[in-house]
Design an enzyme around this catalytic site. Structure first.
Site, PDB file in Angstrom:
ATOM      1  N   ARG A 158      -0.483   7.402   4.327  1.00 40.85           N
ATOM      2  CA  ARG A 158      -0.982   6.452   5.340  1.00 40.85           C
ATOM      3  C   ARG A 158      -0.055   6.337   6.551  1.00 40.85           C
ATOM      4  O   ARG A 158       0.155   5.260   7.108  1.00 40.85           O
ATOM      5  CB  ARG A 158      -1.183   5.042   4.751  1.00 40.85           C
ATOM      6  CG  ARG A 158      -2.208   4.934   3.674  1.00 40.85           C
ATOM      7  CD  ARG A 158      -3.620   5.237   4.174  1.00 40.85           C
ATOM      8  NE  ARG A 158      -4.591   4.984   3.134  1.00 40.85           N
ATOM      9  CZ  ARG A 158      -4.853   5.842   2.137  1.00 40.85           C
ATOM     10  NH1 ARG A 158      -4.244   7.005   2.074  1.00 40.85           N
ATOM     11  NH2 ARG A 158      -5.756   5.525   1.237  1.00 40.85           N
ATOM     12  N   SER A 226      -8.363  -1.348   1.908  1.00 42.73           N
ATOM     13  CA  SER A 226      -7.091  -1.827   1.349  1.00 42.73           C
ATOM     14  C   SER A 226      -6.310  -2.542   2.446  1.00 42.73           C
ATOM     15  O   SER A 226      -6.095  -1.978   3.522  1.00 42.73           O
ATOM     16  CB  SER A 226      -6.241  -0.659   0.857  1.00 42.73           C
ATOM     17  OG  SER A 226      -6.887   0.017  -0.190  1.00 42.73           O
ATOM     18  N   GLU A 324      -1.345  -2.322   5.430  1.00 40.63           N
ATOM     19  CA  GLU A 324      -1.908  -1.036   5.808  1.00 40.63           C
ATOM     20  C   GLU A 324      -2.754  -1.237   7.064  1.00 40.63           C
ATOM     21  O   GLU A 324      -2.846  -0.372   7.931  1.00 40.63           O
ATOM     22  CB  GLU A 324      -2.783  -0.511   4.663  1.00 40.63           C
ATOM     23  CG  GLU A 324      -3.114   0.948   4.816  1.00 40.63           C
ATOM     24  CD  GLU A 324      -4.491   1.300   4.357  1.00 40.63           C
ATOM     25  OE1 GLU A 324      -5.444   1.080   5.130  1.00 40.63           O
ATOM     26  OE2 GLU A 324      -4.608   1.808   3.241  1.00 40.63           O
TER      27      GLU A 324
HETATM   28  N1  EPU Z   1      -7.232  -1.649 -10.784  1.00 43.66           N
HETATM   29  C1  EPU Z   1      -7.246  -2.729 -11.601  1.00 43.66           C
HETATM   30  N2  EPU Z   1      -8.092  -3.756 -11.289  1.00 43.66           N
HETATM   31  C2  EPU Z   1      -8.908  -3.751 -10.198  1.00 43.66           C
HETATM   32  C3  EPU Z   1      -8.871  -2.620  -9.359  1.00 43.66           C
HETATM   33  C4  EPU Z   1      -8.024  -1.576  -9.670  1.00 43.66           C
HETATM   34  O1  EPU Z   1      -6.525  -2.789 -12.600  1.00 43.66           O
HETATM   35  O2  EPU Z   1      -9.618  -4.715  -9.991  1.00 43.66           O
HETATM   36  C5  EPU Z   1      -6.340  -0.521 -11.120  1.00 43.66           C
HETATM   37  C6  EPU Z   1      -7.120   0.777 -11.266  1.00 43.66           C
HETATM   38  O3  EPU Z   1      -7.590   0.929 -12.556  1.00 43.66           O
HETATM   39  C7  EPU Z   1      -6.090   1.793 -10.901  1.00 43.66           C
HETATM   40  C8  EPU Z   1      -5.187   1.075  -9.916  1.00 43.66           C
HETATM   41  O4  EPU Z   1      -5.424  -0.304 -10.049  1.00 43.66           O
HETATM   42  O5  EPU Z   1      -5.336   2.162 -12.012  1.00 43.66           O
HETATM   43  C9  EPU Z   1      -5.398   1.520  -8.482  1.00 43.66           C
HETATM   44  O6  EPU Z   1      -6.721   1.221  -8.077  1.00 43.66           O
HETATM   45  P1  EPU Z   1      -7.649   2.252  -7.283  1.00 43.66           P
HETATM   46  O7  EPU Z   1      -7.657   3.550  -7.966  1.00 43.66           O
HETATM   47  O8  EPU Z   1      -8.941   1.580  -7.018  1.00 43.66           O
HETATM   48  O9  EPU Z   1      -6.941   2.545  -5.911  1.00 43.66           O
HETATM   49  P2  EPU Z   1      -5.898   1.794  -4.982  1.00 43.66           P
HETATM   50  O10 EPU Z   1      -4.556   2.337  -5.268  1.00 43.66           O
HETATM   51  O11 EPU Z   1      -6.030   0.326  -5.038  1.00 43.66           O
HETATM   52  C10 EPU Z   1      -6.067   3.607  -3.104  1.00 43.66           C
HETATM   53  C11 EPU Z   1      -6.231   3.632  -1.608  1.00 43.66           C
HETATM   54  C12 EPU Z   1      -7.687   3.528  -1.226  1.00 43.66           C
HETATM   55  C13 EPU Z   1      -8.481   4.643  -1.874  1.00 43.66           C
HETATM   56  C14 EPU Z   1      -8.278   4.564  -3.383  1.00 43.66           C
HETATM   57  C15 EPU Z   1      -8.943   5.707  -4.127  1.00 43.66           C
HETATM   58  C16 EPU Z   1      -4.236   2.658  -0.675  1.00 43.66           C
HETATM   59  C17 EPU Z   1      -3.607   1.477  -0.023  1.00 43.66           C
HETATM   60  N3  EPU Z   1      -5.503   2.533  -1.013  1.00 43.66           N
HETATM   61  O12 EPU Z   1      -6.416   2.316  -3.553  1.00 43.66           O
HETATM   62  O13 EPU Z   1      -7.759   3.678   0.182  1.00 43.66           O
HETATM   63  O14 EPU Z   1      -9.845   4.545  -1.564  1.00 43.66           O
HETATM   64  O15 EPU Z   1      -6.873   4.620  -3.691  1.00 43.66           O
HETATM   65  O16 EPU Z   1      -8.250   6.891  -3.923  1.00 43.66           O
HETATM   66  O17 EPU Z   1      -3.579   3.671  -0.873  1.00 43.66           O
HETATM   67  C18 EPU Z   1      -7.631   2.348   2.189  1.00 43.66           C
HETATM   68  O18 EPU Z   1      -6.590   2.948   2.439  1.00 43.66           O
HETATM   69  O19 EPU Z   1      -8.095   1.464   2.947  1.00 43.66           O
HETATM   70  C19 EPU Z   1      -8.309   2.644   0.957  1.00 43.66           C
HETATM   71  C20 EPU Z   1      -9.370   1.958   0.589  1.00 43.66           C
END
Ligand code: EPU
Length: 328
Positions: A158, A226, A324
């Site tokens: 990012r 995010s 972000e």
């Molecule tokens: N999780 C939970 N509870 C929830 C949601 C998620 O325990 O309610 C856990 C999931 O099971 C997972 C972890 O938290 O193990 C991470 O969640 P997720 O895979 O949904 O992704 P994230 O790390 O929160 C990142 C990016 C997103 C992108 C997703 C999918 C960032 C800041 N965000 O989110 O990007 O869509 O991965 O690859 O890196 C953005 O940048 O705006 C964005 C949406």
């Protein structure tokens, strides 16, 4: 040039006051003229793309807002060159139509091509930086166009060179794609839906369905995806967290030294903050890293919620979160 234009409708948050001056630029000459105007009138300047990763203050912007609407997409073999004002997802849909691999997991992301480059968007195992070949920018200091090769763009999680050089306005980007199938199905939700092989169209469909579940419906409420970055911590710090929370998934970052901590997991499993609300804004029920805002919500409410989350995360885990979303 317009005056007193309301910026809220130009953002996916649907939040923000008015721009003192506002202009849409469709061709490079208009960009040049607008930048000259800002300089001559000593106005601050804000470049706006699709408005999908900004939180504009309730006071609006005291200066000139330039909305980039440069358009055009060209395919040259396996390379696709797109203007900064093109809608990101329109570009992705086009590459899938053309049977080109490389952007499919980045389906369904709101915003413009320019914003996607600056932000180095990533999702479901793919990142824009992996396929960028070059980026063309307009240098507002020299008044000239410049082309930066991929390695000069300093892409990180990012992050990019452009984020730290606001004098450079992205005007076009070239993506080196491939006609050879190379599905990336490593992300858990993707694998669950598709197994170990899939076509471009199937991947796009699956990604859009996954996103539908993880993000607020923009037709109903506002969001900028995010709100915080997942912090990257040292191996030592990661071990400390892992000892405390053995079930927490950690992601090693091959491109940078360190380990990515899934803040959504900590907010959900440890702090039980999914759905937590303050006034008209809340952490989204199914993805707490995402802030959802009711229609009519104020930037001050989003900021208050963000401060609260930062405080909780620092007190409970000793981690300092960084936004972000760009705060204007
Ligand atoms: N999780 C939970 N509870 C929830 C949601 C998620 O325990 O309610 C856990 C999931 O099971 C997972 C972890 O938290 O193990 C991470 O969640 P997720 O895979 O949904 O992704 P994230 O790390 O929160 C990142 C990016 C997103 C992108 C997703 C999918 C960032 C800041 N965000 O989110 O990007 O869509 O991965 O690859 O890196 C953005 O940048 O705006 C964005 C949406």
């Amino acid at each position: 040039m317009e005056r007193g234009v309301s910026l809220a409708p130009l953002t996916t948050f649907g939040i923000g006051g008015k721009a003192k001056f506002f202009v849409r630029v469709k061709i490079l000459d208009e960009l040049r003229e607008s930048l000259d105007y800002a300089r001559d009138q000593h106005q601050r300047m804000l470049i706006l793309g699709g408005g999908s990763n900004v939180l504009i203050s309730d006071e609006g912007f005291d200066g000139l807002v330039i909305k980039i609407e440069l358009s055009g997409v060209e395919q040259q073999g396996e390379m696709v060159v797109a203007a900064a004002g093109e809608q990101w997802d329109g570009l992705v849909a086009g590459t899938i139509e053309a049977e080109l691999w490389g952007l499919e997991n980045l389906s369904g992301i709101p915003g413009s091509v320019g914003g996607a480059v600056v932000q180095n968007i990533g999702a479901y195992g793919q990142a824009l930086s992996e396929v960028v070949q070059w980026v063309e920018v307009f240098d507002t200091e020299s008044g000239k166009l410049k082309t930066l090769q991929k390695n000069e763009c300093v892409f990180e999680y990012r992050d990019s060179f452009f984020k730290h050089h606001p004098e450079l306005v992205v005007v076009r980007a070239a993506f080196e794609l491939s006609s050879v199938p190379q599905p990336i199905l490593t992300y858990k939700d993707v694998a669950t839906r598709l197994g170990n092989t899939a076509s471009l169209a199937e991947i796009r469909k699956a990604i859009i369905a996954i996103r539908k579940d993880k993000f607020p419906d923009l037709a109903v409420e506002g969001t900028a995806g995010s709100f915080f970055k997942n912090p990257i911590v040292s191996a030592k710090e990661a071990t400390r967290l892992k000892d405390r929370y053995p079930e927490m998934p950690l992601f090693v970052m091959p491109e940078t030294q360190g380990v990515k901590v899934p803040i959504a997991w900590l907010l959900d499993k440890k702090l039980k903050l999914n759905g937590f609300s303050l006034g008209s804004v809340r952490l989204f029920e199914r993805q707490p890293l995402v802030i959802a805002a009711n229609r009519g919500a104020r930037a001050s409410e989003v900021r208050a919620l963000a401060e609260k989350i930062k405080k909780e995360v620092q007190e409970n885990f000793g981690i300092i979160l960084a936004e972000e979303v760009k705060m204007v």
